[in-house]
Design an enzyme around this catalytic site. Structure first.
Site, PDB file in Angstrom:
ATOM      1  N   GLU A 178      -5.870 -11.168  -0.587  1.00  0.00           N
ATOM      2  CA  GLU A 178      -6.614 -10.954   0.669  1.00  0.00           C
ATOM      3  C   GLU A 178      -8.124 -10.980   0.401  1.00  0.00           C
ATOM      4  OE1 GLU A 178      -5.250  -7.426   2.670  1.00  0.00           O
ATOM      5  OE2 GLU A 178      -3.167  -7.757   2.128  1.00  0.00           O
ATOM      6  N   GLU A 180       0.806  -1.238   0.000  1.00  0.00           N
ATOM      7  CA  GLU A 180       0.000   0.000   0.000  1.00  0.00           C
ATOM      8  C   GLU A 180       0.828   1.272   0.000  1.00  0.00           C
ATOM      9  OE1 GLU A 180      -2.891  -0.266   3.175  1.00  0.00           O
ATOM     10  OE2 GLU A 180      -3.386  -2.330   2.703  1.00  0.00           O
TER      11      GLU A 180
HETATM   12  O1  G3I Z   1      -5.048 -10.821  19.011  1.00  0.00           O
HETATM   13  C1  G3I Z   1      -4.749  -9.608  19.724  1.00  0.00           C
HETATM   14  C2  G3I Z   1      -5.438  -9.624  21.077  1.00  0.00           C
HETATM   15  O2  G3I Z   1      -4.876 -10.665  21.869  1.00  0.00           O
HETATM   16  C3  G3I Z   1      -5.233  -8.271  21.769  1.00  0.00           C
HETATM   17  O3  G3I Z   1      -5.949  -8.256  22.986  1.00  0.00           O
HETATM   18  C4  G3I Z   1      -5.741  -7.171  20.820  1.00  0.00           C
HETATM   19  C5  G3I Z   1      -5.589  -5.796  21.419  1.00  0.00           C
HETATM   20  O4  G3I Z   1      -4.200  -5.479  21.378  1.00  0.00           O
HETATM   21  O5  G3I Z   1      -4.998  -7.199  19.596  1.00  0.00           O
HETATM   22  C6  G3I Z   1      -5.235  -8.424  18.912  1.00  0.00           C
HETATM   23  O6  G3I Z   1      -4.491  -8.401  17.741  1.00  0.00           O
HETATM   24  C7  G3I Z   1      -5.041  -7.595  16.717  1.00  0.00           C
HETATM   25  C8  G3I Z   1      -5.176  -8.475  15.481  1.00  0.00           C
HETATM   26  O7  G3I Z   1      -5.583  -7.718  14.330  1.00  0.00           O
HETATM   27  C9  G3I Z   1      -6.151  -9.639  15.687  1.00  0.00           C
HETATM   28  O8  G3I Z   1      -7.419  -9.143  15.799  1.00  0.00           O
HETATM   29  C10 G3I Z   1      -4.037  -6.474  16.414  1.00  0.00           C
HETATM   30  O9  G3I Z   1      -3.985  -5.610  17.511  1.00  0.00           O
HETATM   31  C11 G3I Z   1      -4.473  -5.736  15.169  1.00  0.00           C
HETATM   32  O10 G3I Z   1      -3.484  -4.789  14.796  1.00  0.00           O
HETATM   33  C12 G3I Z   1      -4.634  -6.714  14.007  1.00  0.00           C
HETATM   34  O11 G3I Z   1      -5.132  -6.015  12.893  1.00  0.00           O
HETATM   35  C13 G3I Z   1      -4.771  -6.577  11.623  1.00  0.00           C
HETATM   36  C14 G3I Z   1      -4.414  -5.417  10.691  1.00  0.00           C
HETATM   37  O12 G3I Z   1      -4.164  -5.881   9.365  1.00  0.00           O
HETATM   38  C15 G3I Z   1      -3.189  -4.691  11.206  1.00  0.00           C
HETATM   39  O13 G3I Z   1      -2.081  -5.556  11.191  1.00  0.00           O
HETATM   40  C16 G3I Z   1      -5.953  -7.354  11.054  1.00  0.00           C
HETATM   41  O14 G3I Z   1      -6.152  -8.542  11.814  1.00  0.00           O
HETATM   42  C17 G3I Z   1      -5.702  -7.730   9.607  1.00  0.00           C
HETATM   43  O15 G3I Z   1      -6.854  -8.333   9.021  1.00  0.00           O
HETATM   44  C18 G3I Z   1      -5.318  -6.499   8.784  1.00  0.00           C
HETATM   45  O16 G3I Z   1      -5.012  -6.961   7.505  1.00  0.00           O
HETATM   46  C19 G3I Z   1      -4.688  -5.917   6.566  1.00  0.00           C
HETATM   47  C20 G3I Z   1      -3.568  -6.426   5.696  1.00  0.00           C
HETATM   48  O17 G3I Z   1      -2.450  -6.711   6.497  1.00  0.00           O
HETATM   49  C21 G3I Z   1      -3.241  -5.431   4.608  1.00  0.00           C
HETATM   50  N1  G3I Z   1      -4.411  -5.133   3.812  1.00  0.00           N
HETATM   51  C22 G3I Z   1      -5.523  -4.626   4.610  1.00  0.00           C
HETATM   52  C23 G3I Z   1      -5.912  -5.640   5.681  1.00  0.00           C
HETATM   53  C24 G3I Z   1      -7.077  -5.122   6.481  1.00  0.00           C
HETATM   54  O18 G3I Z   1      -6.702  -3.990   7.190  1.00  0.00           O
END
Ligand code: G3I
Length: 444
Positions: free
Chosen positions: A356, A249
């Site tokens: 994705e 991105e």
């Molecule tokens: O699992 C932990 C949990 O234990 C904790 O209590 C909580 C609060 O800190 O965080 C949880 O982890 C989160 C995780 O998602 C699982 O839900 C992370 O903080 C959070 O940052 C993470 O977000 C991910 C995001 O990218 C940022 O990395 C999303 O799952 C994921 O689907 C999203 O994916 C992105 C791709 O990488 C790039 N393209 C867009 C896509 C959607 O945003």
């Protein structure tokens, strides 16, 4: 008088002849009304029609062509005494056509209308085996590698992507201090389960740790830090991570300009080429991708990404492919847009990763539950995407990765703040209509 008798005699003869021919009339035979097939399985179906007056039997034609240029063995004018017929010995997931005529002696009616049907897909074919020449991927989180998550990932998928735990903010939380705990767990899971592992994502403005966002050193020190990070990560997982989203991105949605990330600010637009070169220096075999979203319906952004890619290729930067994230909806983008954008990647002899994929069923938040109608529209869109990817040339294929297993685990629910059902499995790990649509599309 005599003449009158003669005339009467002739008229009587004609009348007798006309009536006499009643002894063997050509029966009036309407064309039967063919009905939709029933009892459709992988290899058979029941052809049905409404019988017609005077029919003594019927002739059934079955073909894979709606012009009946050829016939299924044994089903060319096959004589049938009933108003239905079992048709078997067919191929699974294949389109067939049938038509029927009424027969009475020498008299044969016109053909009925032609009925089309598609035989069922084999119910027990995993997605990864239905895929032709490419990986079927899904995401994984380190706390979702057991139970039904593990069962489904192993049964249906051949590739995994860490949803968030192989990003910089997780692996490199402090300057000079790496935390490999969760990335190692995911890499070990992939290796131990024979799964391809797509690395995601070395450089992404949304997963940059605070110490990098607020970097206090010079630009030169910043660049040295990024080089060390890229080479450290790629070296660690060399031979285990088969591909990396090196940069994710980097292009703005609206303007199509370079996103003003800390990497752009500190290193200029050249940061992209440098990161690809550093990754290649660390691993000569790993596939290197640029990944982005909204590339199928945003001409400005796609043009910028393609121009950037062309410039990288012209400078012999080691880029192997482009990732289309494919965060789409049940009715967007249109098929021709997706195909046209995909073709631009193919024209550059690059690999294309649908990286994705998720398909929002409720983009307008007009539903509080997944209706049957919308579930079938979702099924059609998943089938369409699978067909599009299956149709690209083998040399341009890499993987089609779904961004989540169960609907309730999708990032989309939090991101958009309302209920949706964007994936292949429901909250109870049951295959949805979308799963079967996707499978049908893979088997095209
Ligand atoms: O699992 C932990 C949990 O234990 C904790 O209590 C909580 C609060 O800190 O965080 C949880 O982890 C989160 C995780 O998602 C699982 O839900 C992370 O903080 C959070 O940052 C993470 O977000 C991910 C995001 O990218 C940022 O990395 C999303 O799952 C994921 O689907 C999203 O994916 C992105 C791709 O990488 C790039 N393209 C867009 C896509 C959607 O945003």
């Amino acid at each position: 008088m005599k003449q009158l008798n003669i005339i009467l005699l002739i008229l009587t003869g004609l009348l007798v002849f006309a009536c006499g021919s009643d002894e063997n009339p050509s029966p009036k035979l309407d064309a039967p009304l063919a009905l939709n097939a029933s009892n459709i399985t992988q290899n058979a179906f029941t052809a049905k029609w409404v019988g017609v007056a005077n029919a003594k039997s019927y002739q059934l034609d079955v073909s894979i062509s709606n012009t009946f240029a050829s016939y299924v063995d044994g089903y060319q004018s096959k004589s049938v005494s009933d108003i239905k017929a079992e048709v078997d010995g067919l191929d699974a997931n294949t389109e067939y056509f049938y038509r029927v005529r009424a027969v009475n002696g020498e008299t044969i009616s016109d053909h009925s209308i032609t009925i089309k049907l598609t035989t069922s897909i084999p119910a027990d074919v995993p997605l990864k085996e239905a895929a032709q020449g490419f990986f079927i991927g899904n995401v994984v989180q380190s706390n979702r590698m057991t139970g039904m998550h593990k069962t489904l990932l192993n049964r249906e998928f051949s590739s995994i992507t860490a949803e968030y735990e192989m990003k910089m903010n997780i692996m490199y939380p402090q300057d000079g201090v790496y935390d490999w705990t969760r990335s190692d767990a995911i890499v070990d899971f992939a290796v131990n389960n024979g799964l391809n592992l797509h690395g995601h994502a070395l450089i992404w403005h949304n997963s940059t740790p605070d110490w990098v966002e607020n970097y206090t050193g010079t630009d030169a020190e910043f660049e040295a830090m990024v080089e060390d990070y890229v080479k450290t990560v790629v070296t660690r997982y060399k031979g285990k991570v088969k591909s990396w989203d090196v940069v994710n991105e980097a292009i703005e949605d609206g303007s199509g300009d370079y996103r003003n990330s800390v990497f752009y600010q500190r290193m200029g637009a050249g940061y992209i080429a440098k990161c690809f070169k550093w990754a290649r220096e660390a691993d000569t075999d790993v596939l290197l991708f640029y990944n982005d979203y909204n590339l199928c319906d945003n001409g400005n952004k796609l043009t910028t990404v393609l121009n950037m890619t062309d410039a990288l290729l012209a400078d012999d930067v080691p880029i192997d492919g482009l990732g289309f994230q494919m965060h789409i909806t049940y009715n967007w983008p249109a098929r021709d847009k997706i195909e046209a954008a995909s073709q631009k990647v193919i024209d550059r002899n690059l690999k294309l990763h649908f990286a994705e994929l998720d398909v929002r069923a409720n983009p307008n938040n007009d539903l509080t539950s997944l209706t049957n109608a919308r579930s079938l529209e979702l099924k059609d869109k998943y089938k369409e995407i699978a067909e599009i990817y299956t149709a690209i040339p083998t040399e341009n294929k890499y993987a089609l990765t779904i961004w989540g297993l169960r609907d309730n685990e999708s990032w989309l629910l939090n991101f958009w703040g309302h209920i949706d059902w964007p994936l292949l499995y429901d909250a109870d790990f049951n295959e949805k209509d979308a799963y079967y649509g996707f499978l049908e599309g893979l088997m095209k």
